[in-house]
Design an enzyme around this catalytic site. Structure first.
Site, PDB file in Angstrom:
ATOM      1  N   CYS A 185      20.849  17.535  14.552  1.00  0.00           N
ATOM      2  CA  CYS A 185      21.885  17.469  13.519  1.00  0.00           C
ATOM      3  C   CYS A 185      22.829  16.280  13.747  1.00  0.00           C
ATOM      4  O   CYS A 185      22.395  15.148  13.866  1.00  0.00           O
ATOM      5  CB  CYS A 185      22.645  18.791  13.459  1.00  0.00           C
ATOM      6  SG  CYS A 185      23.671  18.992  11.965  1.00  0.00           S
ATOM      7  N   GLU A 207      15.745  21.011  12.108  1.00  0.00           N
ATOM      8  CA  GLU A 207      16.662  21.867  12.869  1.00  0.00           C
ATOM      9  C   GLU A 207      16.595  23.305  12.371  1.00  0.00           C
ATOM     10  O   GLU A 207      16.578  23.563  11.161  1.00  0.00           O
ATOM     11  CB  GLU A 207      18.097  21.327  12.712  1.00  0.00           C
ATOM     12  CG  GLU A 207      19.159  22.191  13.329  1.00  0.00           C
ATOM     13  CD  GLU A 207      20.552  21.792  12.871  1.00  0.00           C
ATOM     14  OE1 GLU A 207      21.527  22.245  13.508  1.00  0.00           O
ATOM     15  OE2 GLU A 207      20.668  21.037  11.889  1.00  0.00           O
ATOM     16  N   LYS A 224      21.098  21.765  22.142  1.00  0.00           N
ATOM     17  CA  LYS A 224      22.053  20.822  21.576  1.00  0.00           C
ATOM     18  C   LYS A 224      23.303  20.726  22.441  1.00  0.00           C
ATOM     19  O   LYS A 224      23.904  21.737  22.804  1.00  0.00           O
ATOM     20  CB  LYS A 224      22.422  21.241  20.149  1.00  0.00           C
ATOM     21  CG  LYS A 224      23.292  20.243  19.408  1.00  0.00           C
ATOM     22  CD  LYS A 224      23.597  20.710  17.992  1.00  0.00           C
ATOM     23  CE  LYS A 224      24.439  19.683  17.256  1.00  0.00           C
ATOM     24  NZ  LYS A 224      24.849  20.154  15.913  1.00  0.00           N
TER      25      LYS A 224
END
Length: 516
Positions: free
Chosen positions: A382, A268, A331
């Site tokens: 994440c 990430e 995300k």
């Protein structure tokens, strides 16, 4: 006893990982709730929950002390309704049937509350009771039907069975007088414990059978996972940009020298800027993928709107062998106070709870990436691997493998990165799918569809962390393979538990008003 339950439950999770303790951790709390008044029960439940969450979330102090305690206190609130319910139930009749009903009701109420915590206010699906059993492969196979919530319910069922047995063995209520106890004499059989262990045994047998008969797919994806180990204080510092590029180039080139794989994966936000607008970052990637291997890179992204405002995204981009972006993913599930500040304009003082200077915007859809070999995968960035619905969404969209890109440098070195990995295990079992995990620091590994982490690569204790690369190979789910019950139907088990918990709550209120 309430404190002891909190400590025992915390010990079942990383860093100690005495997962056996989870099966009896809540027994002391339940014992104290027998005959306790409602207000006392609520306080005992909160104390127990606060001890557990303060211990298990202690790694969050690396980011914010205020946020650590606030989040721990918030999560502890969910133990209060459970404790009030148990106090009400344990003050009722003392028959065997009543105890058995209490066991299943306790499991349903606990699971329903976990479901609320995982979804309310965007949700915090961290450290459900079932996550403590991530290494118990035979037990967690039940997740393919009810998700991690099914494992939580099983663990709570056994806790309630042990508590009911201990209380029934030690005391016998005089008929017609619920407040007076006398010691029990002689040994008697205990159906509560037998039923609890029978359910556990049946689930264990089913899981063991699945493990024994498991046949991996013939199609595979071989990936090189790069762990650059960039300290968080250096990730966005201009003076360290050249070092970041150097580490990414060094370990990616080392992996390419071995060759014979399909995809390179960076973690990430591995790049120090927005790659689509950065000639420097683009040049690094182009030099690595040309005549090399496709690259999945974590990066920030920015989109300027017509009014001049800029929306920032936490993104992932797939680059082909020509250095061109094939597809991207933004995300979807942002971490509150970690990636965005709610009501930041109306309540500016909330910025004190977070180290971020700008809030990200959330993506809306799961992206299904495809390689030249036909392997299809989706990305979870994440903490998205703690959100079960996102993995389900990706599988239903057509993904046949998951890749989790994460940066655990925010709280490394701590138990947080190990706890994080445990959640990804359940996403694999729930959906019968394999997953790669590429971490900046933390736990880089590969997890097969049975939930078995392979060659777990963990950051070492201070002052030295681990950097380098690993090449893993995992099976890619067959398109012809049927989706699991959980993938198709989602959290129907947890939702049924929540509905039951709502009925129990109404019963408790009705009983309270009746007595008045």
């Amino acid at each position: 006893c309430a404190v002891a339950s909190g400590l025992m439950l915390a010990a079942a999770f990383p860093p100690l990982e005495y997962n056996e303790l989870a099966w009896i951790a809540l027994v002391p709390l339940m014992m104290t709730l027998r005959g306790a008044e409602r207000k006392i029960s609520a306080r005992l439940g909160f104390v127990s929950g606060l001890v557990f969450w303060c211990c298990s979330l202690f790694w969050l102090r690396h980011v914010t002390w205020a946020g650590w305690f606030t989040l721990a206190a918030y999560c502890a609130l969910y133990t209060i309704p459970f404790s009030v319910f148990m106090s009400w139930w344990l003050s009722g009749r003392r028959s065997r049937i009543w105890n058995v009903a209490m066991m299943f009701s306790a499991a349903a109420v606990w699971t329903g509350l976990e479901y609320i915590r995982s979804n309310l206010f965007t949700g915090f699906a961290w450290n459900a009771l079932g996550v403590s059993q991530h290494e118990m492969l035979a037990v967690i196979q039940i997740s393919r039907f009810g998700g991690v919530y099914a494992v939580s319910a099983l663990v709570m069922l056994v806790n309630a069975a042990v508590a009911a047995t201990v209380m029934h063995y030690a005391y016998e209520v005089i008929p017609g007088r619920r407040t007076e106890d006398k010691p029990r004499s002689g040994a008697r059989w205990h159906p509560e414990l037998m039923i609890g262990f029978l359910v556990l045994a049946l689930i264990h047998m089913d899981g063991a059978r699945r493990i024994t008969k498991y046949q991996p797919s013939s199609q595979t994806l071989r990936a090189a996972l790069i762990q650059p180990n960039i300290p968080q204080v250096e990730k966005w510092s201009a003076e360290h940009i050249s070092d970041i590029y150097s580490r990414l180039e060094k370990w990616t080139s080392a992996a390419q020298s071995i060759g014979n794989y399909d995809l390179t994966v960076w973690p990430e936000t591995a790049l120090p800027d927005e790659v689509r607008y950065s000639p420097a970052s683009f040049a690094v990637i182009e030099g690595l993928v040309t005549n090399g291997f496709p690259l999945l890179a974590g990066s920030m992204d920015a989109i300027k709107r017509e009014n001049g405002a800029v929306d920032y995204y936490n993104s992932s981009f797939l680059f082909n062998r020509k250095g061109r972006v094939v597809m991207g993913y933004d995300k979807q599930h942002l971490v509150i106070f970690g990636e965005y500040v709610p009501f930041r304009k109306a309540l500016p003082f909330l910025k004190a709870l977070t180290p971020i200077s700008e809030s990200f915007s959330a993506g809306r859809e799961s992206s299904v990436f495809a390689l030249e070999g036909g392997q299809k995968f989706s990305v979870l960035i994440c903490f998205e691997d703690t959100v079960a619905r996102l993995a389900r969404k990706a599988l239903k969209a057509g993904a046949r493998l998951l890749i989790n890109q994460t940066n655990d440098a925010w709280f490394d070195v701590s138990s947080g990165s190990r706890q994080h990995m445990a959640h990804c295990v359940f996403r694999c079992v729930e959906n019968d799918v394999a997953a790669f995990r590429a971490a900046n620091t933390g736990v880089t590994c590969a997890i097969d569809p049975l939930g078995r982490p392979r060659d777990v690569w963990r950051s070492e204790p201070l002052p030295r962390l681990t950097e380098g690369f690993r090449i893993y190979e995992l099976p890619v789910r067959d398109d012809s393979a049927p989706l699991t019950f959980y993938t198709r139907h989602g959290d129907v088990f947890a939702q049924a538990c929540l509905a039951f918990a709502g009925c129990v709550g109404l019963a408790v209120l009705a009983d309270k008003f009746r007595k008045k």
